[in-house]
Design a protein around this motif. Structure first.
Motif, PDB file in Angstrom:
ATOM      1  N   PRO A   1       0.788  -1.231   0.000  1.00  0.00           N
ATOM      2  CA  PRO A   1       0.000   0.000   0.000  1.00  0.00           C
ATOM      3  C   PRO A   1       0.821   1.283   0.000  1.00  0.00           C
ATOM      4  CG  PRO A   1       0.069  -0.873   2.217  1.00  0.00           C
ATOM      5  CD  PRO A   1       0.859  -1.823   1.344  1.00  0.00           C
ATOM      6  N   GLN A   2       0.206   2.336  -0.508  1.00  0.00           N
ATOM      7  CA  GLN A   2       0.725   3.693  -0.381  1.00  0.00           C
ATOM      8  C   GLN A   2       0.019   4.324   0.820  1.00  0.00           C
ATOM      9  OE1 GLN A   2       2.991   5.541  -2.423  1.00  0.00           O
ATOM     10  NE2 GLN A   2       2.783   7.096  -0.859  1.00  0.00           N
ATOM     11  N   ASP A   3      -1.233   3.903   1.043  1.00  0.00           N
ATOM     12  CA  ASP A   3      -2.047   4.447   2.132  1.00  0.00           C
ATOM     13  C   ASP A   3      -2.500   3.280   3.018  1.00  0.00           C
ATOM     14  OD1 ASP A   3      -4.209   5.600   3.692  1.00  0.00           O
ATOM     15  OD2 ASP A   3      -4.168   7.275   2.272  1.00  0.00           O
ATOM     16  N   ALA A   4      -1.814   3.083   4.133  1.00  0.00           N
ATOM     17  CA  ALA A   4      -2.055   1.926   5.008  1.00  0.00           C
ATOM     18  C   ALA A   4      -3.485   1.891   5.548  1.00  0.00           C
ATOM     19  CB  ALA A   4      -1.055   1.924   6.153  1.00  0.00           C
ATOM     20  N   VAL A   5      -4.046   3.062   5.851  1.00  0.00           N
ATOM     21  CA  VAL A   5      -5.402   3.129   6.405  1.00  0.00           C
ATOM     22  C   VAL A   5      -6.397   2.575   5.390  1.00  0.00           C
ATOM     23  CG1 VAL A   5      -7.208   4.694   7.234  1.00  0.00           C
ATOM     24  CG2 VAL A   5      -4.821   5.096   7.850  1.00  0.00           C
ATOM     25  N   VAL A   6      -6.278   3.013   4.140  1.00  0.00           N
ATOM     26  CA  VAL A   6      -7.190   2.562   3.091  1.00  0.00           C
ATOM     27  C   VAL A   6      -6.980   1.068   2.839  1.00  0.00           C
ATOM     28  CG1 VAL A   6      -7.967   2.932   0.715  1.00  0.00           C
ATOM     29  CG2 VAL A   6      -7.114   4.861   2.036  1.00  0.00           C
ATOM     30  N   ALA A   7      -5.724   0.634   2.834  1.00  0.00           N
ATOM     31  CA  ALA A   7      -5.425  -0.777   2.590  1.00  0.00           C
ATOM     32  C   ALA A   7      -6.054  -1.659   3.672  1.00  0.00           C
ATOM     33  CB  ALA A   7      -3.919  -0.988   2.534  1.00  0.00           C
TER      34      ALA A   7
END
Length: 194
Positions: free
Chosen positions: A121-127
């Motif tokens: 991921p680039q965005d851990a929260v979204v992942a």
């Protein structure tokens, strides 16, 4: 030194195929090192119906170095930063090849919208949301597409007008809208809490 002849050719090819692909690339400035790209959200994804704008900067080594791209349109996706629009995609880093073009890079970004890689991921929260609660992820991604990538939504001036009718001063309304990327509801929350 950027190969401007090649960049011109790439822009011409891209505009010829625009009807079929929906992908657009246009110079932001006269010097062809700063470009603006547009990709349609892939059909059958939460991004469908959206138009996503990307900022493209060509390094001196282009086409031997990858173009630097990031999303200008806010997008909810595991491989795209919800904050900065940075994109985690191998061909924009170490898998770039001079045989690739700006159009193939944008097609790859569009394909990434269809097939997220939550394990890189680039965005851990979204992942995390994508992996743990896919329905919520889909709903959020669709909501962001509706709010940030749909051109048919209210224009900035209509939003400013609407919020000013609620009694907020124009300068505050404009800065609130700007701070939240044009999201009227978030701007209203910001205005009410300040």
């Amino acid at each position: 030194m950027v190969d401007f002849g090649r960049v011109q050719k790439e822009l011409q090819e891209c505009s010829r195929d625009m009807e079929a692909s929906g992908i657009k690339i246009a110079p932001v400035s006269d010097n062809l090192v700063h470009l603006s790209g547009t990709i349609p959200g892939p059909i059958g994804t939460p991004y469908e119906g959206g138009t996503f704008h990307l900022d493209i900067k060509l390094p001196d080594g282009y086409p031997f170095e990858p173009p630097k791209m990031h999303f200008v349109t806010k997008v909810w996706h595991p491989n795209i930063s919800s904050q900065s629009g940075a994109i985690c995609l191998d061909i924009l880093k170490d898998q770039w090849s001079p045989a690739l073009t700006l159009k193939t890079a944008l097609l790859s970004v569009q394909a990434l919208l269809s097939a997220p890689e939550p394990d890189d991921p680039q965005d851990a929260v979204v992942a995390q949301q994508y992996l743990r609660d896919y329905q919520t992820f889909k709903g959020t991604a669709r909501y962001w597409t509706e709010n940030f990538a749909k051109t048919s939504s209210l224009g900035v001036e209509e939003k400013v007008q609407k919020l000013m009718e609620m009694g907020f001063p124009e300068s505050l309304v404009r800065s609130a809208l700007e701070a939240v990327g044009g999201d009227e509801n978030m701007a209203l929350e910001k205005l009410c809490s300040s």
